[in-house]
Design an enzyme around this catalytic site. Structure first.
Site, short mmCIF file in Angstrom:
data_model
loop_
_atom_site.label_atom_id
_atom_site.label_comp_id
_atom_site.label_asym_id
_atom_site.label_seq_id
_atom_site.Cartn_x
_atom_site.Cartn_y
_atom_site.Cartn_z
N ASP A 1163 47.24 42.19 37.10
CA ASP A 1163 48.70 42.26 37.22
C ASP A 1163 49.34 42.51 35.86
OD1 ASP A 1163 51.43 41.59 38.36
OD2 ASP A 1163 51.17 39.91 36.98
N GLU A 1257 44.91 45.19 41.86
CA GLU A 1257 45.08 44.48 40.58
C GLU A 1257 43.76 43.87 40.11
OE1 GLU A 1257 49.73 43.01 41.00
OE2 GLU A 1257 48.14 41.76 41.81
#
Length: 1466
Positions: A1163, A1257
């Site tokens: 992320d 991610e």
């Protein structure tokens, strides 16, 4: 101990004599006040609280008032606050500070006198070391008979007994029923006394007074007949008979046998109608839960079916739209057939039909007769039942019984219950607020009959009742005494209902009734009081073996005092597990226990622990429950050693608190007292002093003047007015020892003259700090030229040496236009003042030039002396600068020195020639920009050196330190946006490696502490970053290079500081901007060095590959991932890492962790890569534009689109959850149909399963680790994976409706707007709609949509229209009374919320949260500075700049100034 008289404590408290008696005893020792309900025990406690507060004043101790139930917190807290002047705080689970917010608790506890809270909450405070019992002077324990077994009261007392006797707080217990077991009353009393270290006390001397104020009710047993085998008058086909035809499969959550058993019991208790009513309500609730769960899994296909793009119409799905087993749909149809019999849509609190007596059991008929016989016009009563569903059914039935329908106003009162199942928890019990509402209605007599469970037996403040009925048999002594205490009128009646023939129930009641006086006599008369060692009691029916008690361990963390016990360990494990992030398809991860007397605990696989730390086995114990406690203790102790629990035994720090240290344990400065507008001294190079330095200024490479100040200035370059300007290295200025004073005075006078002619037009009276002077060919100061200029400060009238060769090279000034410098363009020997102006010229309407000038310059009492002879001159205005702004890229933004379009004619004899050379006045023209540039570069280099920063490029460092309020043409906003992403990744990588055993939820909370505004502000102040910020406005209202007005000129030490004012938020912004500048200069490696120098949690300046690279052995990659590696154009070295990256938590095993930690890393990586791409691709974009473009690319819907369309990760995602697999399968076609442009522009309308974006991610996070943390290599892979999304990002993307509403709300200064989640269908308890509330008015909503994201967007879109439409009844001007902004209190709370929270952590469903988020969104996207910054930009005084006293023209009478000349302030 000397006594304090009650009269001296509070004249308004007038206790009865029996209350004084108990109070007096409580002064001498620990007491348990055994008094009946309504006799004023709480009143006595307030006397004791006041006495203790006087006795222990100044010791830093608090008083704790403990209650067993949430509903009692407000009641008792309000009573104490009303009757004492002390500071009282009330806390329960729903209103308490986050337990992880240690500093928040410390602040609260240090600023309170009396703390009223639930027992479990106070036990948690002790467990985590937030407070210690030796800092408590008094503990008041309400309903203290609960101090037994495993109640929180007993847990607190265990900690009490760990203290030496002299450090223990005083104990005051309150109860109406100190004895649980009347068969062994002495042992019950002794156990309670041992557990509380107190003596049970009753009134001895004033018993008659007590009886008068707490009378006993009349009580009797009322027997009722047994239930008949059948009810022939009831409709022949009951609901149960209809349902018995359905066979439910085992996978449906409808436990038929359990329901049937409860149905039969209810049939015996209430009769057939009551039993069917229970069945109807129970099955309705179960169907709602099943439908709710099915919609969670089948949400997208159902939602899409019911959503129509035209008009954004959404119809909430019903049971017919969801794929459910046929048995459930058949059950729904059967219940619909009975709806008219059991459900009143207009009034859900009663049944819709008349309840005939023949439909009721004999027990209910007897109850009805009792109520009818006992009814009076002021009647109030309570019926106590054992089970919640009986209370619910009776409360609905009784008002519809013909005999009672005009008499009874009924309500149910039950407990709130708990459940780990999110769906079942919605159906259980009554919320605390609803309980309080019912009690209030009962007090106000809007309800006159309550049907209640044991929740009404104790604590809650009810008015005395006329009638109390025990509908079900008594179970224990406490229930008997507590329920009877509700009937405390002289005429009250207490009735126990018992079935005929049940002698055991009658005998139990008689035993309770007969033993009560004997028990009371025991503690009223006995004097002996022995302190005994407490015998541990735990769960109901369990007595722990004394040997187990002796073997129990107790672990105290030495550094904090946090305590781990057998009783707290299980709760700590549960807390750790509940923090594990999960999607709607993943159940809450909980530990599992195995074994009997030797217990083994298996921790959830979602915890990122090695296999050997996921399973623990405890020691052998003598009971199964003690074995579970023991193994939980072992697990928590080991997890603390692994740093999974910190030294406060907390799994994570609070994201809302004010931590006093960062995740690395370094202390954080308390910034709560830092003012929002700071007055600081910033570093400034311009100074006077004994030593002065000469710096040669070059225009287009030619030396033109010298710049002198008391600081050695850095060489600089810039472009101004089409001229390339540079300043060279400085050299010490040598003064003539005999003439130094005159030379210094000459510098001062020459600079004032130059400023007056070329920059300000007005005099400056304060001492100057820099001088621009003429130089010789030898590049030394030309003191002779200075002396000539000083002799004629307003210029020389001698034109004898001025010829055509001087045109365009000298400054002149007309005496009638004083203060307006001109550039000579031409000498007109062919024109005199008496010449006739040509037709059409400016002077053409006059006979001569003399007439024109005389008229123009004549004013009241002043006629100009215009000569009639002599030549004229042509001149144009010398253009003074209005700003000292310059461009960082050396582009030219300055105006030229003159404009040939405006040429004016003047009589030569009225003009004077400035004694300033062309080189000097042209250098004066660019001096403001030059000084600005020098200041910026000097500050940047000084900051770099003094803060220990790496070699960040000058221009980027200047940009990072420049506030938007400076209006310099550049600011730190772009770099701040970049630096925010750098900070996020730098902290993420460090935390990921520092805490290898903490899960994503824990890491996320730690990162929030690292990146929150409060941490950045604290570090900025610690490093004195405010000294280097540039906030000076670039408009030349005043000449700022002067000494302060209050500066003592006798101080020889150079003053290299200047007073400035700016918002404190500027510091945290500059922290991030400095990180951004370092990253833009030297990549992630330089950013690590900069972050470490600034004290941020980056783990040090060493490169990541040196610190973390090569930790894992290489292993082969499965063929399953071949296509993925081709799509990424990257070959993994660690196959196990990639395996982990695609493993959903539902698929985890002891051999492989899930992707959640990698997702945390990925992320942050994606965020920085996207931000870097935008920063370098669109260098002219605003920070708001880049922030918005980034948010569109990294939102869940966009990442899910890339995961499906670019990498096809849905095909290799390892999932072991049917619901999630189905949801992904149904959303993939939707994502494939959407274009990259549409997902970027309208991604807010989509809500794909979170697992799809999570796996993208995690895979990219795995790339970073696999590449040995080579950011550049990982960034290439990220850009490859997101190429389609990056290709459509532009600075001018449309904003989504939520952001539009936020920006608009912030700019409208309204602070009373919120979102609210609502249910479009009350029968399906699932939030699927949003409303927008403004000033407590529902402006829009509920707006339902296929997903909450779209519902919120649509609601925001419509609210924005309604609030801004002048014709709308909800136009903001009609409903808003906020004025120009929030109150001081609200503003402070909003600012604190912004400073202590990340934007994504702000709650827009509260007014404070919405206002804070709107303000942050406006600053990021709205293109405007904060109010404080705007104020400092428009107010030079607020910006710390001296006024310079420019109101005095240089030695010239103001009458000499032309009336047409504007005031010469630039």
């Amino acid at each position: 101990m000397s006594s304090v008289r009650v009269e001296d404590l509070n004249e308004t408290l007038l206790p009865r004599r029996y209350q004084e008696e108990i109070f007096s005893r409580a002064q001498d020792g620990n007491v348990i006040a055994a008094l009946d309900t309504g006799s004023g025990k709480t009143y006595i406690s307030t006397l004791l609280i006041r006495w203790i507060s006087v006795r222990d004043a100044g010791l830093g101790k608090i008083i704790v008032f403990l209650v067993p139930k949430v509903a009692l917190v407000d009641q008792q807290g309000d009573f104490v606050a009303k009757h004492t002047p002390l500071r009282v705080s009330k806390f329960c689970g729903a209103t308490a500070i986050d337990m992880a917010d240690r500093s928040g608790w410390l602040k609260e506890l240090e600023n309170v006198d009396v703390l009223v809270m639930t027992a479990q909450l106070f036990l948690n405070i002790l467990t985590h070391g937030h407070w210690a019992l030796d800092k408590v002077s008094l503990m008041v324990i309400d309903e203290c008979h609960h101090t037994r077994k495993n109640h929180a009261y007993n847990g607190i007392m265990r900690e009490y007994f760990q203290l030496p006797a002299r450090k223990r707080p005083k104990i005051f217990g309150m109860t109406a029923s100190p004895v649980w077991n009347p068969k062994d009353a002495m042992e019950s009393l002794s156990t309670l006394e041992r557990n509380l270290d107190a003596k049970v006390m009753a009134v001895r001397q004033h018993i008659d007074e007590l009886k008068a104020h707490a009378p006993k009710p009349k009580e009797w047993v009322h027997e009722y007949p047994s239930s008949p085998p059948a009810y022939p008058e009831y409709p022949s086909c009951s609901l149960w008979e209809r349902l018995s035809t359905i066979t439910f499969p085992s996978d449906i959550d409808i436990p038929v046998e359990k329901i049937h058993a409860r149905y039969e019991m209810t049939l015996q208790t209430l009769g057939p109608y009551g039993a069917d009513l229970f069945l109807y309500m129970d099955l309705r609730q179960r169907i709602s839960q099943i439908l709710d769960q099915a919609m969670e899994g089948d949400l997208d296909s159902v939602a899409i079916k019911h959503y129509y793009q035209d008009g954004d119409i959404y119809m909430a799905p019903t049971i017919s739209d969801v794929q459910l087993p046929p048995q459930i749909k058949e059950l729904e149809f059967i219940l619909d057939d009975f709806r008219e019999l059991f459900e009143d849509e207009t009034n859900p609190d009663v049944v819709p039909v008349t309840v005939h007596l023949k439909w009721c059991s004999p027990k209910v008929r007897t109850l009805i007769d009792i109520l009818f016989d006992q009814y009076t016009s002021t009647f109030q009563g309570i019926i106590f039942v054992e089970q919640r569903h009986v209370a619910a059914c009776l409360a609905r039935m009784l008002p519809r019984v013909p005999q009672l329908s005009h008499l009874i106003r009924c309500a149910q009162l039950i407990g709130h219950g708990t459940s780990n199942n999110i769906y079942k928890s919605r159906a259980k019990g009554m919320a605390v607020r609803n309980q309080q509402d019912v009690v209030k209605l009962f007090r106000e007599r809007q309800v006159n009959l309550l049907v209640a469970t044991s929740v009404a037996e104790e604590g809650l403040d009810f008015p005395a009742c006329d009638l109390v009925i025990r509908f079900d048999p008594l179970q224990h002594m406490v229930g008997y005494l507590q329920s009877r205490g509700r009937a405390r009128h002289q005429t009250s009646t207490f009735i126990i209902m018992v079935e005929q023939g049940h002698e055991a129930h009658i005998a139990r009641y008689r035993a309770f009734a007969e033993s009560e006086p004997q028990i009371r006599q025991v503690y009223q008369t006995r004097d002996d009081y022995k302190r005994l060692i407490a015998i541990e009691e735990e769960e109901e029916g369990e007595i722990i073996d004394p040997l187990d008690i002796a073997e129990r361990e107790r672990f105290v963390v030495p550094s904090t005092g946090a305590v781990l016990t057998y009783n707290s360990a299980s709760g700590l494990l549960h807390q750790l597990c509940t923090l594990v992030p999960r999607d709607r398809f993943t159940p809450i991860a909980l530990p599992k226990y195995e074994g009997d007397f030797i217990s083994t605990i298996r921790l959830p696989l979602s915890l990122p622990l090695p296999p050997e730390h996921l399973v623990y086995t405890g020691p052998e114990k003598r009971s199964k429950k003690e074995a579970k406690r023991a193994v939980a203790f072992v697990a928590v102790k080991n997890l603390h050693a692994l740093n999974v629990f910190d030294d406060y035994l907390l799994p994570a720090k609070s994201v809302k608190g004010r931590d006093r240290e960062d995740p690395d344990g370094w202390p954080l400065l308390d910034v709560s007292k830092v003012p929002h507008i700071m007055h600081v001294l910033v570093r400034d190079p311009w100074t006077r002093g004994e030593k002065q330095y000469l710096h040669i200024v070059y225009l287009d490479g030619r030396p033109t003047a010298g710049l002198i100040t008391g600081t050695l200035l850095p060489p600089v370059e810039l472009a101004c007015g089409g001229i390339f300007v540079s300043a060279g290295e400085g050299q010490p200025l040598e003064f003539d020892a005999e003439d130094e004073w005159h030379q210094r005075r000459g510098l001062e006078d020459f600079m004032r003259i130059g400023l007056w002619w070329c920059i300000t037009g007005k005099a400056i009276t304060l001492p100057l700090t820099c001088y621009l002077v003429p130089i010789t060919h030898e590049l030394q100061v030309d003191f002779d030229a200075i002396e000539r200029t000083v002799r004629d400060p307003h210029g020389s009238p001698d034109w004898s040496e001025i010829g055509e060769e001087h045109c365009g090279r000298v400054l002149v000034m007309c005496s009638s236009e004083h203060g307006r410098p001109l550039i000579l363009r031409r000498i007109r020997d062919d024109i005199t003042p008496m010449s006739r102006p040509p037709e059409g010229s400016r002077e053409g309407g006059h006979a001569t030039y003399w007439d024109y000038w005389t008229q123009r310059w004549t004013r009241k009492r002043f006629i100009p002396d215009v000569p009639e002879g002599g030549p004229c001159i042509e001149a144009e205005h010398f253009v003074r600068h209005i700003t000292c702004a310059y461009a960082l890229d050396h582009s030219d933004i300055s105006p030229p020195i003159s404009s040939a379009a405006q040429v004016f004619l003047y009589p030569q004899r009225m003009c004077r020639v400035a004694q300033i050379s062309e080189d000097v006045f042209r250098t004066f023209h660019i001096l403001p920009e030059l000084c600005h540039r020098i200041t910026d570069v000097w500050r940047a280099r000084t900051a770099r050196a003094e803060l220990g920063l790496p070699p960040i490029a000058d221009d980027l460092m200047v940009q990072a330190l420049t506030l938007p309020a400076a209006a310099a043409g550049f600011s730190n906003q772009l770099l701040e946006t970049l630096g925010d992403a750098v900070l996020k990744l730098g902290a993420a990588v460090h935390l990921f490696n520092k805490y290898p055993h903490r899960h994503e939820g824990q890491l996320d909370m730690l990162r929030r502490t690292c990146v929150c505004n409060r941490t950045l502000l604290a570090r900025a102040i610690e490093h004195r970053l405010e000294q280097y910020l540039t906030s000076e406005t670039q408009h030349i209202r005043v000449w700022r290079y002067i000494t302060p007005e209050d500066h003592d000129p006798s101080i020889a030490e150079p003053l290299r500081f200047a007073a400035r004012t700016f918002p404190r938020r500027s510091l945290q912004d500059c922290m991030e901007a400095t990180l951004g500048a370092s990253f833009a200069t030297g990549g992630i490696q330089m950013a690590l060095r900069a972050g470490t120098a600034l004290g941020l949690s980056f783990g040090g300046p060493l490169p990541w590959n040196v610190r973390y690279g090569g930790r894992s052995p290489e292993n082969p990659v499965s063929p399953l991932f071949s296509e993925l590696q081709e799509a990424l154009v990257y070959q993994f070295k660690h196959g196990q890492l990639l395996f982990e990256a695609v493993t959903h938590p539902s698929f985890g095993s002891y051999d492989n962790m899930s992707y959640q930690r990698l997702e945390f890393l990925g992320d942050a990586l994606i965020d920085l890569v996207v931000m870097r791409y935008l920063y370098f691709k669109y260098p002219k974009a605003t920070s708001g534009q880049l922030s918005w473009a980034r948010s569109r690319a990294v939102c869940a819907s966009a990442l899910a689109w890339a995961a499906v369309n670019r990498l096809e990760l849905h095909k290799i995602l390892l999932v072991n959850n049917v619901g999630l697999s189905v949801a992904i399968g149904k959303y993939v076609p939707i994502l494939k149909e959407i274009s990259n442009v549409d997902i970027i522009n309208n991604g807010w309308k989509q809500d794909p399963p979170k697992a799809i974006s999570d796996v993208l991610e995690s895979v990219l996070g795995a790339v970073l680790i696999d590449s040995d943390y080579d950011f550049e290599k990982a960034a290439v892979v990220v850009e490859t994976a997101m190429a389609d999304l990056l290709a459509v990002l532009t600075p001018d993307l449309p904003r989504d409706p939520i952001s539009e509403l936020m920006v608009w709300a912030a700019q409208s200064s309204c602070c009373k707007i919120t979102f609210r989640k609502v249910q479009s269908r009350p029968d399906v308890k699932r939030y699927d709609a949003f409303s927008v509330i403004a000033h407590d008015i529902d402006v829009v909503g509920p707006v339902a949509a296929p997903n909450l994201s779209r519902a919120k967007g649509l609601a925001a879109e419509r609210a924005r229209v309604a609030l801004s439409d002048p014709s709308s009844p909800y136009h903001l001007s009609r409903i808003c009374n906020c004025g120009k902004g929030p109150t001081v209190e609200v503003e402070k709370e909003v600012q604190e919320t912004i400073d202590t929270s990340e934007p994504k952590a702000l709650d827009d469903e509260t007014e404070i949260g919405f206002t804070a988020l709107a303000r942050v969104t406006n600053e990021e996207l709205g293109g405007s500075e904060s109010a404080a910054e705007i104020d400092t930009e428009t107010n030079p005084v607020a910006n710390g700049e001296e006024e310079n006293k420019l109101n005095e023209p240089m030695q010239v009478n103001q009458a000499d100034q032309s009336p047409s000349e504007p005031e010469a302030v630039v």
